[in-house]
Design a protein around this motif. Structure first.
Motif, PDB file in Angstrom:
ATOM      1  N   PRO A  78      10.968  15.177  -5.842  1.00 55.92           N
ATOM      2  CA  PRO A  78      10.350  14.498  -4.697  1.00 55.92           C
ATOM      3  C   PRO A  78       9.758  15.507  -3.717  1.00 55.92           C
ATOM      4  O   PRO A  78      10.141  16.684  -3.703  1.00 55.92           O
ATOM      5  CB  PRO A  78      11.529  13.759  -4.061  1.00 55.92           C
ATOM      6  N   ASP A  79       8.832  15.031  -2.901  1.00 54.85           N
ATOM      7  CA  ASP A  79       8.269  15.872  -1.838  1.00 54.85           C
ATOM      8  C   ASP A  79       9.232  15.971  -0.655  1.00 54.85           C
ATOM      9  O   ASP A  79       9.223  16.966   0.073  1.00 54.85           O
ATOM     10  CB  ASP A  79       6.946  15.283  -1.342  1.00 54.85           C
ATOM     11  N   LEU A  80      10.036  14.930  -0.460  1.00 51.43           N
ATOM     12  CA  LEU A  80      10.915  14.859   0.700  1.00 51.43           C
ATOM     13  C   LEU A  80      12.167  14.082   0.312  1.00 51.43           C
ATOM     14  O   LEU A  80      12.098  13.115  -0.458  1.00 51.43           O
ATOM     15  CB  LEU A  80      10.207  14.143   1.851  1.00 51.43           C
ATOM     16  N   THR A  81      13.313  14.511   0.845  1.00 54.93           N
ATOM     17  CA  THR A  81      14.564  13.805   0.580  1.00 54.93           C
ATOM     18  C   THR A  81      15.187  13.335   1.883  1.00 54.93           C
ATOM     19  O   THR A  81      15.129  14.015   2.909  1.00 54.93           O
ATOM     20  CB  THR A  81      15.571  14.703  -0.164  1.00 54.93           C
ATOM     21  N   LEU A  82      15.794  12.154   1.814  1.00 48.86           N
ATOM     22  CA  LEU A  82      16.505  11.565   2.947  1.00 48.86           C
ATOM     23  C   LEU A  82      17.893  11.179   2.447  1.00 48.86           C
ATOM     24  O   LEU A  82      18.022  10.580   1.375  1.00 48.86           O
ATOM     25  CB  LEU A  82      15.764  10.323   3.450  1.00 48.86           C
ATOM     26  N   ALA A  83      18.923  11.513   3.217  1.00 46.24           N
ATOM     27  CA  ALA A  83      20.291  11.142   2.852  1.00 46.24           C
ATOM     28  C   ALA A  83      20.932  10.400   4.011  1.00 46.24           C
ATOM     29  O   ALA A  83      20.724  10.743   5.181  1.00 46.24           O
ATOM     30  CB  ALA A  83      21.115  12.379   2.501  1.00 46.24           C
ATOM     31  N   GLN A 138       7.229   2.626  -3.229  1.00 47.45           N
ATOM     32  CA  GLN A 138       7.638   3.214  -4.511  1.00 47.45           C
ATOM     33  C   GLN A 138       8.538   4.430  -4.313  1.00 47.45           C
ATOM     34  O   GLN A 138       8.453   5.425  -5.047  1.00 47.45           O
ATOM     35  CB  GLN A 138       6.418   3.560  -5.360  1.00 47.45           C
ATOM     36  N   CYS A 139       9.404   4.349  -3.312  1.00 54.18           N
ATOM     37  CA  CYS A 139      10.364   5.412  -3.060  1.00 54.18           C
ATOM     38  C   CYS A 139      11.567   5.252  -3.993  1.00 54.18           C
ATOM     39  O   CYS A 139      11.968   4.135  -4.317  1.00 54.18           O
ATOM     40  CB  CYS A 139      10.847   5.381  -1.606  1.00 54.18           C
ATOM     41  N   SER A 140      12.141   6.349  -4.400  1.00 51.94           N
ATOM     42  CA  SER A 140      13.371   6.315  -5.190  1.00 51.94           C
ATOM     43  C   SER A 140      14.547   6.075  -4.248  1.00 51.94           C
ATOM     44  O   SER A 140      14.644   6.721  -3.199  1.00 51.94           O
ATOM     45  CB  SER A 140      13.573   7.635  -5.937  1.00 51.94           C
ATOM     46  N   MET A 144       0.860  -1.205   0.000  1.00 55.36           N
ATOM     47  CA  MET A 144       0.000   0.000   0.000  1.00 55.36           C
ATOM     48  C   MET A 144       0.885   1.240   0.000  1.00 55.36           C
ATOM     49  O   MET A 144       1.871   1.318   0.718  1.00 55.36           O
ATOM     50  CB  MET A 144      -0.902   0.009   1.240  1.00 55.36           C
ATOM     51  N   THR A 145       0.568   2.221  -0.825  1.00 51.82           N
ATOM     52  CA  THR A 145       1.362   3.449  -0.907  1.00 51.82           C
ATOM     53  C   THR A 145       0.487   4.649  -0.605  1.00 51.82           C
ATOM     54  O   THR A 145      -0.739   4.588  -0.660  1.00 51.82           O
ATOM     55  CB  THR A 145       1.975   3.600  -2.307  1.00 51.82           C
ATOM     56  N   ASN A 146       1.144   5.785  -0.293  1.00 49.06           N
ATOM     57  CA  ASN A 146       0.404   7.037  -0.215  1.00 49.06           C
ATOM     58  C   ASN A 146       1.027   8.006  -1.216  1.00 49.06           C
ATOM     59  O   ASN A 146       1.872   7.619  -2.011  1.00 49.06           O
ATOM     60  CB  ASN A 146       0.381   7.595   1.212  1.00 49.06           C
ATOM     61  N   SER A 147       0.598   9.246  -1.206  1.00 49.03           N
ATOM     62  CA  SER A 147       0.991  10.177  -2.262  1.00 49.03           C
ATOM     63  C   SER A 147       2.342  10.844  -2.022  1.00 49.03           C
ATOM     64  O   SER A 147       2.826  11.570  -2.887  1.00 49.03           O
ATOM     65  CB  SER A 147      -0.091  11.250  -2.422  1.00 49.03           C
ATOM     66  N   LEU A 148       2.977  10.634  -0.879  1.00 49.29           N
ATOM     67  CA  LEU A 148       4.256  11.269  -0.585  1.00 49.29           C
ATOM     68  C   LEU A 148       5.361  10.665  -1.442  1.00 49.29           C
ATOM     69  O   LEU A 148       5.567   9.455  -1.460  1.00 49.29           O
ATOM     70  CB  LEU A 148       4.601  11.100   0.899  1.00 49.29           C
ATOM     71  N   LYS A 149       6.096  11.512  -2.160  1.00 50.32           N
ATOM     72  CA  LYS A 149       7.223  11.061  -2.976  1.00 50.32           C
ATOM     73  C   LYS A 149       8.520  11.261  -2.183  1.00 50.32           C
ATOM     74  O   LYS A 149       8.936  12.399  -1.948  1.00 50.32           O
ATOM     75  CB  LYS A 149       7.289  11.834  -4.288  1.00 50.32           C
ATOM     76  N   LEU A 150       9.122  10.164  -1.764  1.00 44.93           N
ATOM     77  CA  LEU A 150      10.355  10.209  -0.990  1.00 44.93           C
ATOM     78  C   LEU A 150      11.515   9.737  -1.863  1.00 44.93           C
ATOM     79  O   LEU A 150      11.434   8.695  -2.518  1.00 44.93           O
ATOM     80  CB  LEU A 150      10.245   9.305   0.244  1.00 44.93           C
TER      81      LEU A 150
END
Length: 259
Positions: A190-195, A39-41, A1-7
């Motif tokens: 993306p809506d949000l980035t994590l490094a 479905q996160c990049s 299940m996914t939501n609309s946030l693009k991470l």
């Protein structure tokens, strides 16, 4: 299940997603699977070459994703982002440095595949791929700190910079992981980035992301306190390598994508 946030997740490899000694990412597989479900990049960001990264992407089920290669000196998976200055030009400039300084730097181009294999623990075949370079030159520095500063100055006169990573001093024409990261962000939006990273050459990437994770690595000195740590935007793991990576990513995903 996914939501609309693009991470979009930008991750260093050696000592971060890959175990420092074994190069295994098995301990991080649960979090990688969870990122895939959402479905996160997942953008690999490493000193490794394109040839190495493509094999890792295939093994990790990340084929087709952008990746930052040779510490951001090059990009794969996006169109029109290659540096015009090449590895050959870099090696030519390196040989213009005074020999008293040049003698202290032993780059991959000065080594055999067997040397690289012995130094890194890679198989001879994998070591040969690590030497298939397009933009940058990792190596070992055997001189003192004062000589190193002079070496930096000599390289800078020719437009070459140096960055310390987990194992090596890497020379390039100045593009960093953070520079390449910016190109990817503009492309993916993306809506949000994590490094996630563990070494000095990851600091700019960690600070540029919305969220950052400093992954513990007992094999080198602790990174200094980063500005984002004061407000909790950047955190540190207690466990090293893929174990710490897995815990940190899952905790972040718990907040962003509760299952």
């Amino acid at each position: 299940m996914t939501n609309s946030l693009k991470l979009a997740v930008f991750t260093d490899l050696d000592g971060t997603l890959l175990d420092h000694d074994t190069y295994s990412w098995d301990a991080a597989q649960p979090a990688l699977d969870r990122l895939a479900r959402q479905q996160c990049s997942v953008i690999l960001a490493s000193s490794k070459t394109a040839a190495e990264i493509l094999l890792l992407q295939d093994s990790m089920a990340l084929s087709g994703q952008p990746a930052l290669v040779e510490n951001g000196s090059g990009l794969i998976g996006l169109v029109g982002t290659h540096s015009p200055r090449t590895y050959t030009a870099l090696r030519e400039i390196l040989d213009l440095v005074p020999q008293t300084l040049r003698a202290h730097f032993r780059g991959f181009g000065d080594m055999s595949a067997e040397d690289v294999s012995s130094l890194t623990g890679l198989s001879p075949k994998a070591a040969a791929l690590a030497q298939t370079r397009d933009y940058s030159e990792p190596g070992l520095w055997s001189g003192g700190e004062e000589e190193l500063r002079t070496f930096y100055t000599a390289l800078a006169q020719h437009g070459v910079s140096a960055q310390r990573g987990g194992r090596f001093l890497t020379l390039s024409f100045g593009r960093t992981k953070a520079d390449a990261m910016t190109h990817v962000i503009h492309a993916l939006k993306p809506d949000l980035t994590l490094a996630l990273g563990d070494a000095p050459n990851d600091v700019e990437m960690l600070e540029r992301a919305d969220l950052g994770v400093i992954v513990a690595n007992p094999h080198h000195a602790l990174l200094p306190m980063l500005a984002g740590e004061r407000d909790g935007r950047i955190i540190r793991t207690r466990d090293p390598g893929p174990v710490g990576w897995n815990i940190a990513v899952n905790e972040i995903l718990d907040r962003l994508f509760p299952e």
